[in-house]
Design an enzyme around this catalytic site. Structure first.
Site, PDB file in Angstrom:
ATOM      1  N   GLN A   1      -6.146  -0.980  18.101  1.00 34.38           N
ATOM      2  CA  GLN A   1      -5.811  -0.233  19.317  1.00 34.38           C
ATOM      3  C   GLN A   1      -4.356  -0.392  19.711  1.00 34.38           C
ATOM      4  O   GLN A   1      -3.724   0.533  20.192  1.00 34.38           O
ATOM      5  CB  GLN A   1      -6.669  -0.754  20.479  1.00 34.38           C
ATOM      6  CG  GLN A   1      -8.122  -0.410  20.343  1.00 34.38           C
ATOM      7  CD  GLN A   1      -8.902  -0.794  21.595  1.00 34.38           C
ATOM      8  OE1 GLN A   1      -8.355  -1.329  22.551  1.00 34.38           O
ATOM      9  NE2 GLN A   1     -10.191  -0.507  21.589  1.00 34.38           N
ATOM     10  N   GLU A   2      -3.840  -1.604  19.506  1.00 31.16           N
ATOM     11  CA  GLU A   2      -2.485  -1.892  19.972  1.00 31.16           C
ATOM     12  C   GLU A   2      -1.459  -0.970  19.305  1.00 31.16           C
ATOM     13  O   GLU A   2      -0.588  -0.406  19.976  1.00 31.16           O
ATOM     14  CB  GLU A   2      -2.183  -3.346  19.621  1.00 31.16           C
ATOM     15  CG  GLU A   2      -1.158  -3.980  20.517  1.00 31.16           C
ATOM     16  CD  GLU A   2      -0.812  -5.365  20.003  1.00 31.16           C
ATOM     17  OE1 GLU A   2      -1.725  -6.080  19.557  1.00 31.16           O
ATOM     18  OE2 GLU A   2       0.378  -5.694  20.035  1.00 31.16           O
TER      19      GLU A   2
ATOM     20  N   ARG B   1      -2.107   1.900  17.809  1.00 28.57           N
ATOM     21  CA  ARG B   1      -2.371   3.289  18.222  1.00 28.57           C
ATOM     22  C   ARG B   1      -1.689   3.580  19.556  1.00 28.57           C
ATOM     23  O   ARG B   1      -1.072   4.605  19.752  1.00 28.57           O
ATOM     24  CB  ARG B   1      -3.875   3.509  18.379  1.00 28.57           C
ATOM     25  CG  ARG B   1      -4.601   3.643  17.068  1.00 28.57           C
ATOM     26  CD  ARG B   1      -6.013   4.153  17.331  1.00 28.57           C
ATOM     27  NE  ARG B   1      -6.704   4.402  16.099  1.00 28.57           N
ATOM     28  CZ  ARG B   1      -7.548   3.540  15.523  1.00 28.57           C
ATOM     29  NH1 ARG B   1      -7.782   2.387  16.078  1.00 28.57           N
ATOM     30  NH2 ARG B   1      -8.144   3.844  14.401  1.00 28.57           N
TER      31      ARG B   1
ATOM     32  N   LYS C   1       0.814  -1.217   0.000  1.00 33.88           N
ATOM     33  CA  LYS C   1       0.000   0.000   0.000  1.00 33.88           C
ATOM     34  C   LYS C   1       0.852   1.273   0.000  1.00 33.88           C
ATOM     35  O   LYS C   1       0.608   2.195  -0.778  1.00 33.88           O
ATOM     36  CB  LYS C   1      -0.897   0.019   1.244  1.00 33.88           C
ATOM     37  CG  LYS C   1      -2.059  -0.923   1.174  1.00 33.88           C
ATOM     38  CD  LYS C   1      -2.901  -0.807   2.430  1.00 33.88           C
ATOM     39  CE  LYS C   1      -4.121  -1.707   2.317  1.00 33.88           C
ATOM     40  NZ  LYS C   1      -4.919  -1.718   3.540  1.00 33.88           N
TER      41      LYS C   1
ATOM     42  N   CYS D   1     -21.355 -23.532  28.957  1.00 34.21           N
ATOM     43  CA  CYS D   1     -22.123 -24.757  28.698  1.00 34.21           C
ATOM     44  C   CYS D   1     -22.896 -24.655  27.380  1.00 34.21           C
ATOM     45  O   CYS D   1     -23.086 -25.650  26.689  1.00 34.21           O
ATOM     46  CB  CYS D   1     -23.045 -25.075  29.872  1.00 34.21           C
ATOM     47  SG  CYS D   1     -24.208 -23.769  30.199  1.00 34.21           S
TER      48      CYS D   1
HETATM   49  N1  LIG Z   1       1.325  -1.823  13.048  1.00 31.42           N
HETATM   50  C1  LIG Z   1       1.047  -1.292  11.862  1.00 31.42           C
HETATM   51  N2  LIG Z   1       2.019  -0.768  11.113  1.00 31.42           N
HETATM   52  C2  LIG Z   1       1.746  -0.252   9.894  1.00 31.42           C
HETATM   53  N3  LIG Z   1       0.508  -0.214   9.358  1.00 31.42           N
HETATM   54  C3  LIG Z   1      -0.503  -0.719  10.065  1.00 31.42           C
HETATM   55  C4  LIG Z   1      -0.296  -1.288  11.361  1.00 31.42           C
HETATM   56  N4  LIG Z   1      -1.496  -1.717  11.835  1.00 31.42           N
HETATM   57  C5  LIG Z   1      -2.404  -1.427  10.878  1.00 31.42           C
HETATM   58  N5  LIG Z   1      -1.830  -0.834   9.813  1.00 31.42           N
HETATM   59  C6  LIG Z   1      -2.476  -0.387   8.573  1.00 31.42           C
HETATM   60  O1  LIG Z   1      -3.510   0.526   8.866  1.00 31.42           O
HETATM   61  C7  LIG Z   1      -4.420   0.521   7.760  1.00 31.42           C
HETATM   62  C8  LIG Z   1      -5.814   0.692   8.305  1.00 31.42           C
HETATM   63  O2  LIG Z   1      -6.686   0.871   7.223  1.00 31.42           O
HETATM   64  P1  LIG Z   1      -8.169   0.291   7.163  1.00 31.42           P
HETATM   65  O3  LIG Z   1      -8.829   0.511   8.456  1.00 31.42           O
HETATM   66  O4  LIG Z   1      -8.817   0.850   5.961  1.00 31.42           O
HETATM   67  O5  LIG Z   1      -7.887  -1.266   7.063  1.00 31.42           O
HETATM   68  P2  LIG Z   1      -7.769  -2.221   5.811  1.00 31.42           P
HETATM   69  O6  LIG Z   1      -7.012  -3.420   6.293  1.00 31.42           O
HETATM   70  O7  LIG Z   1      -7.238  -1.523   4.610  1.00 31.42           O
HETATM   71  O8  LIG Z   1      -9.290  -2.556   5.528  1.00 31.42           O
HETATM   72  P3  LIG Z   1     -10.108  -3.889   5.857  1.00 31.42           P
HETATM   73  O9  LIG Z   1      -9.677  -4.328   7.234  1.00 31.42           O
HETATM   74  O10 LIG Z   1     -11.530  -3.433   5.809  1.00 31.42           O
HETATM   75  O11 LIG Z   1      -9.715  -4.854   4.788  1.00 31.42           O
HETATM   76  C9  LIG Z   1      -4.224  -0.795   7.035  1.00 31.42           C
HETATM   77  O12 LIG Z   1      -3.772  -0.535   5.732  1.00 31.42           O
HETATM   78  C10 LIG Z   1      -3.193  -1.522   7.865  1.00 31.42           C
HETATM   79  O13 LIG Z   1      -2.281  -2.250   7.093  1.00 31.42           O
END
Ligand SMILES: Nc1ncnc2c1ncn2[C@@H]1O[C@H](COP(=O)(O)OP(=O)(O)OP(=O)(O)O)[C@@H](O)[C@H]1O
Ligand SMILES: [Zn+2]
Length: 685
Positions: A123-124, A126, A76, A178
């Protein structure tokens, strides 16, 4: 009218020039990240760094508009960079295909930015980013959506609560054990059961599950070596859907279970169309329909065969909603159980939604929240530029994207006084080191023990500070515990742990922040944040102490470069360390390239200990330098002194370089670093 001209009219030339000088980090280039990028590219910031760990999937294309079908499978961040660069070749955009939690992105990386924007989905991460920004006092903006709901916040240390201050709502629905194990009533009960079965089969050691005889029997069979994987799959099917169902039907409480359907593999095999490869079918028609019991039996046994093989190779195969084999096994197990209990069947899509806790992303909610996040970003930058907190107030914005979209504009909520991430008193000491070279023991000896020794010397007999019985923990995990009455075997275990490298310790813990607790009075002794620096020039630990000035903002006062561990025999090292502990130096004034003065004087205060280290000559230890300083008396202007002072200054400046901190007071009896955001000017004699 050109976009540049419109921006000039809207924001003023000076503000746009100010943007030319800042570096921004955007983490996450998904739904929100793409939208934010679209606007950010209009402003010519000095550099825009974008980071995402993921590749593009077809399901992203409805709202992540920088991506097209032919980008499927590509990273991406890199695709976003290339697409923008094509349109705006002058743009200084740097992309990373990485996880922000990787060691390479520690504080050293974050320091380069004047603003961090989060466009994440968990969340983790963030919370991890929040911690870095709170320590460095970098303004942070967050945004997120869940279906029709969304929110965006400015998070700024000392001004708003931070991300970790927010109460975490435990939204998880729970079901009685259960119902899940014995008598399911709804499809969701069977999905949870199937996910549980997946976890115990492929993710854990089976015999650990001691509350189920059935699973223990299965464990014995499938972990034995006398059967093929196919036979093991067949045994598993029989044990769960035939033997155990019969047991329920014939048991004491059999009234409740009379309607249960027993599934017999041999009978189902007869009905199966063996020419079909159901396991690998990925077409929508197949994924969005339900199938017969023989098809599910076939998928169940064949997916088991593959997964158990994978488990043998990797030792565990964690649940992954986007993995075909994993979802095929769970869907088949769920539906076979639904058939036994006469519960309506579920398609693989439906199972994935529940098992993966998926809330569908709504493109319009994404757009609204992104627009708000970017408005907040511009507001924050304007506030920094015009220094007018009254005009540009911090808000917490909540969005409900119903038929009529509502935006709730709320004052930032209260700080959590116990927040480990933004409470000034709990801010960590930062330790720069090469995780592959430093051991836990080195940290304990050089930091905790020497501190404990100082505390024991405490003339006021203040026992509370003594650190004899202590524990080191990361999140909820205890890494290390020490107390004076430990048994011999515990001491041996501790010795083994002390030999471990920091890299080994943090392999098991996602967070490199540790809390040292004084077990005598159950109080937090100190928190530390480990930052990995590969091939760190100074062998050993390099500790930055954070301290506060009277305005209650953090000043970065002392850099301690420690433990020149290479090429020295232990005895000599010990002697030098002792000597080092006896001497206290205080930095007052001296010469640097710009003719500013710097000199070293003795000091009574332990806290003001400053030891200079020559970065370019790691074999020369701190203590040796102390000696050379001593032999020069207190005259600061010898070549060695000036060079080592410049080295220190360089080291200190490295910490403040490009980030939110700069030297503001070099003239008093200590070097102080202050936050740029607090608008203090650089002041050098
Ligand atoms: N630890 C991380 N480091 C780098 N990028 C991250 C990390 N955690 C999440 N991301 C990125 O944050 C972005 C969040 O975008 P979004 O909420 O649109 O999720 P998505 O994975 O593209 O969509 P979906 O879950 O609906 O397929 C994602 O592209 C994900 O790869
Ligand atoms: Zn906080």
């Amino acid at each position: 009218m050109s976009l540049g001209r419109i921006n000039q009219l809207l924001f003023g030339k000076e503000f746009l020039n100010y943007l030319n000088e800042i570096n921004i980090l955007l983490i996450g280039v998904g739904g929100i990240g793409c939208e934010v990028l679209k606007v950010l590219q209009q402003f010519k910031v000095k550099s825009l760094h974008i980071l995402d760990l993921d590749t593009i999937e077809v399901s992203n294309l409805n709202r992540q508009f920088l991506f097209r079908k032919h980008h499927r499978g590509h990273f991406k961040a890199h695709v976003a960079r290339d697409v923008l660069k094509q349109e705006y070749p002058d743009m200084n955009i740097i992309s990373y295909n990485s996880n922000i939690k990787d060691a390479q992105f520690g504080l050293k990386f974050f320091k380069n930015f004047q603003l961090v924007i989060m466009a994440l989905d968990n969340q983790e991460t963030r919370s991890f980013v929040n911690k870095q920004c709170m320590i460095l006092n970098i303004p942070l903006i967050d945004a997120g959506t869940t279906g029709y709901k969304g929110q965006s916040f400015i998070l700024k240390r000392g001004e708003t609560r931070c991300y970790d201050c927010f109460p975490r709502s435990e939204n998880k629905k729970t079901y009685p054990a259960c119902t899940i194990r014995t008598l399911p009533e709804k499809p969701v009960h069977c999905i949870i059961w199937a996910k549980y079965l997946y976890t115990v089969l492929f993710n854990e050691k089976l015999e650990d599950d001691d509350d189920s005889n059935l699973l223990q029997d299965i464990a014995k069979y499938i972990e034995g070596e006398n059967h093929t994987d196919l036979e093991k799959g067949q045994y598993l099917f029989k044990a769960i859907f035939e033997t155990d169902v019969n047991r329920q039907k014939e048991g004491e409480d059999n009234q409740k279970f009379q309607h249960l359907k027993v599934l017999v593999r041999e009978e189902l095999e007869g009905k199966l169309d063996k020419s079909q490869d159901y396991l690998h079918r990925q077409d929508l028609k197949f994924l969005q329909s339900t199938h017969t019991e023989e098809v599910y039996m076939d998928i169940f046994i064949k997916s088991f065969e593959h997964l158990i093989k994978e488990k043998r190779q990797k030792s565990c195969v964690p649940f992954e909603k986007d993995d075909n084999l994993c979802m095929k096994f769970i869907t088949a197990a769920c539906n076979l159980r639904c058939i036994v209990f006469s519960i309506p069947l579920q398609t693989q899509f439906q199972v994935k939604e529940v098992a993966g806790n998926i809330v569908p992303a709504i493109a319009s909610t994404n757009s609204i929240v992104s627009a708000i996040e970017i408005t907040e970003t511009i507001k924050l930058l304007q506030r920094q530029f015009y220094n007018n907190p009254q005009k540009y107030k911090n808000r917490e914005l909540y969005i409900q994207n119903d038929i009529k979209t509502k935006i709730l504009d709320a004052k930032p909520g209260n700080f959590n006084p116990n927040c480990m991430s933004c409470n000034q008193n709990l801010l960590p000491h930062i330790i720069y080191c090469d995780f592959n070279k430093v051991t836990l023991g080195e940290f304990i000896n050089s930091e905790l023990r020497s501190k404990a020794m100082q505390d024991e010397d405490d003339d006021e007999g203040n026992d509370d500070n003594k650190l004899v019985n202590f524990s080191i923990s990361s999140g909820q995990f205890i890494i290390y515990e020490e107390d004076e009455y430990q048994e011999e075997d515990e001491q041996e275990q501790n010795e083994a742990k002390r030999q471990k490298l920091i890299s080994e310790i943090f392999k098991d813990f996602s967070d490199s922040r540790v809390v040292v607790t004084n077990e005598d009075n159950n109080s937090i002794h100190q928190t530390y944040l480990f930052c990995h620096i590969e091939n760190h020039k100074i062998p050993g630990l390099d500790i930055v102490r954070q301290e506060k000035n009277p305005n209650n903002t953090v000043t970065w006062k002392t850099v301690i470069a420690q433990s020149d561990t290479v090429n020295k025999d232990e005895e000599q090292k010990k002697q030098e360390e002792e000597e080092q502990n006896k001497k206290n130096y205080k930095e007052v004034k001296g010469d640097d390239k710009n003719n500013n003065t710097l000199e070293i004087l003795d000091s009574d205060s332990e806290d003001d200990l400053v030891i200079c280290e020559d970065n370019d000559n790691p074999s020369q230890g701190a203590a040796e330098k102390e000696k050379s300083k001593q032999s020069n008396g207190k005259q600061p202007h010898s070549e060695t002194d000036v060079s080592s002072l410049n080295q220190k200054r360089k080291a200190v400046q490295e910490i403040s370089d490009g980030g939110a901190m700069q030297i503001i007071d070099d003239s008093d009896d200590e070097i102080i670093f202050e936050d740029q955001q607090d608008n203090k000017k650089l002041k050098v004699d």
